[in-house]
Design an enzyme around this catalytic site. Structure first.
Site, short mmCIF file in Angstrom:
data_model
loop_
_atom_site.label_atom_id
_atom_site.label_comp_id
_atom_site.label_asym_id
_atom_site.label_seq_id
_atom_site.Cartn_x
_atom_site.Cartn_y
_atom_site.Cartn_z
N LEU A 31 0.83 -1.21 0.00
CA LEU A 31 0.00 0.00 0.00
C LEU A 31 0.85 1.25 0.00
O LEU A 31 0.45 2.31 -0.44
CB LEU A 31 -0.91 0.01 1.23
CG LEU A 31 -2.04 -0.98 1.25
CD1 LEU A 31 -2.71 -0.99 2.61
CD2 LEU A 31 -3.05 -0.65 0.16
N GLY A 34 7.29 3.78 3.39
CA GLY A 34 7.86 4.96 4.04
C GLY A 34 9.37 4.88 4.07
O GLY A 34 9.97 4.07 3.36
N PHE A 36 11.33 3.86 6.44
CA PHE A 36 11.82 2.57 6.92
C PHE A 36 10.73 1.53 7.04
O PHE A 36 10.99 0.36 7.17
CB PHE A 36 12.56 2.72 8.27
CG PHE A 36 11.84 3.60 9.25
CD1 PHE A 36 10.84 3.09 10.03
CD2 PHE A 36 12.20 4.95 9.38
CE1 PHE A 36 10.18 3.90 10.94
CE2 PHE A 36 11.54 5.76 10.31
CZ PHE A 36 10.54 5.23 11.09
N LYS A 69 1.52 -3.03 8.91
CA LYS A 69 2.77 -2.28 8.85
C LYS A 69 3.91 -3.16 9.35
O LYS A 69 3.76 -3.87 10.35
CB LYS A 69 2.63 -1.04 9.73
CG LYS A 69 3.74 -0.05 9.51
CD LYS A 69 3.37 1.30 10.07
CE LYS A 69 4.50 2.27 9.79
NZ LYS A 69 4.18 3.63 10.18
N ASP A 196 4.77 14.69 12.75
CA ASP A 196 4.95 14.49 11.30
C ASP A 196 3.61 14.61 10.59
O ASP A 196 3.30 13.83 9.69
CB ASP A 196 5.60 13.12 11.05
CG ASP A 196 6.12 12.98 9.62
OD1 ASP A 196 6.22 14.00 8.91
OD2 ASP A 196 6.43 11.85 9.22
N1 ADE Z 1 -1.36 3.23 3.30
C1 ADE Z 1 -0.73 3.32 4.46
N2 ADE Z 1 -1.52 2.94 5.46
C2 ADE Z 1 -2.71 2.60 4.91
C3 ADE Z 1 -3.96 2.15 5.42
N3 ADE Z 1 -4.13 1.96 6.72
N4 ADE Z 1 -4.95 1.94 4.55
C4 ADE Z 1 -4.77 2.15 3.25
N5 ADE Z 1 -3.65 2.57 2.71
C5 ADE Z 1 -2.61 2.81 3.53
#
Ligand code: ADE
Length: 336
Positions: A31, A34, A36, A69, A196
């Site tokens: 998706l 970043g 890191f 993440k 940020d």
């Molecule tokens: N990109 C980064 N975090 C996201 C999320 N929670 N939902 C959709 N796209 C994303």
């Protein structure tokens, strides 16, 4: 008193109720990426009593689309630690409509020691990309001769409640600003400094709901202490208040400055702030001399005024998030 609170997240507890079984998570397409971190889409099949299932006892769908993440493979330990502190901050934040909520985490029994943080999936992605993608479909509702707003401009069926994400109106920009102010007011009340805040860190979900995300730099603050950041990290200079650039001080007041820059991004349809001005050592000098972002093409003077107040060089003269929430709400209410 400025106290360095760099390690504060380490002191926050890890709540084991969020632990989610890794085998019930099917990772999908990326998706975003970043500095890191890496975020992928995933399907979570929720068992009856687990962190991901909001309703706990109710079995609804078999799977839920989520965002996961993780740190890039082969990352340094410091980056794993950063994700752990983000996870703890997300646990500490609690739920709010305008903040990306934590759904779960995989921290144990990891095959290749991957740490996974599971958050709400927001269908339309971040607002910077979304605005850039939908620029062609923007409906300008400003009467530029009178410098006023008219939210009926360009709306065929004014009572249509269905949100059409392809068509962005000025009213949407105001509405998103309002929601970001609300989310930030909530974070401020929880003594969280985001540090940020930028359109790239705000996500758009269904029904025109926006959610603040990416707490990678966020720190949990206690009482009136300002957070002093370590000096070796890359910093989003063009979103930062003078005192953040000069003294590396981050506070709710510096988040307010960044909020003004976010509104500027919205009302320029995601231009890069200070176009043509390099991020060099003279950048801060320009701000100190009083140079500020210009009025965006799609803002009225009233809206630009709100941004300008966020960029007061004296942090105590800036509005707080609840002032901003009220001011922006008034714009929505006066123009129904
Ligand atoms: N990109 C980064 N975090 C996201 C999320 N929670 N939902 C959709 N796209 C994303």
């Amino acid at each position: 008193v400025n106290v360095a609170l760099d390690q504060q997240a380490d002191l926050l507890p890890y709540n084991p109720n969020y632990e989610f079984p890794r085998e019930r998570l099917k990772l999908g397409r990326p998706l975003g990426c970043g500095a890191f971190g890496r975020v992928v889409r995933a399907e979570a099949s929720a068992p009856l009593y687990c962190a991901i299932d909001d309703s706990r006892k109710q079995k609804t769908k078999d799977t839920t689309t989520v965002a996961v993440k993780m740190v890039k493979q082969g990352s340094e330990l410091s980056q794993v630690k950063a994700l752990i502190s983000e996870l703890k901050i997300l646990m500490h934040i609690g739920k709010h409509l305008n903040v990306v909520n934590l759904l779960g985490a995989c921290t144990t029994n990891l095959s290749n020691e991957e740490l996974l943080v599971i958050v709400e999936y927001c269908r339309y992605g971040n607002l910077r990309s979304h605005l850039l993608k939908q620029r062609e479909n923007f409906v300008d509702q400003v009467d530029h001769l009178k410098d006023t707003l008219d939210f009926t401009i360009g709306v065929k069926d004014y009572h249509q409640l269905e949100y059409n994400a392809k068509e962005i109106t000025t009213r949407d920009l105001v509405c998103w600003s309002y929601q970001v102010a609300r989310g930030m007011q909530y974070l401020a009340s929880r003594r969280i400094v985001h540090a940020d805040l930028a359109a790239r860190n705000i996500l758009l979900a269904d029904h025109n709901v926006v959610k603040i995300c990416d707490f990678g730099l966020a720190r949990n603050l206690y009482s009136y202490a300002n957070y002093l950041k370590k000096s070796d990290e890359p910093l989003p200079i063009k979103w930062m208040a003078i005192e953040s650039i000069r003294d590396r001080i981050f506070s709710t007041e510096t988040d307010v400055w960044s909020f003004g820059v976010v509104m500027w991004e919205f009302f320029t349809l995601a231009m890069t702030p200070y176009p043509g001005i390099p991020k060099d050592e003279f950048f801060m000098q320009r701000l100190i001399k009083g140079h500020r972002l210009e009025k965006p093409q799609y803002a009225t003077s009233e809206i630009y005024n709100i941004m300008q107040k966020c960029w007061d060089k004296n942090s105590s003269r800036r509005p707080n998030f609840s002032d901003l929430e009220n001011d922006i709400d008034k714009i929505l209410e006066d123009n129904v």
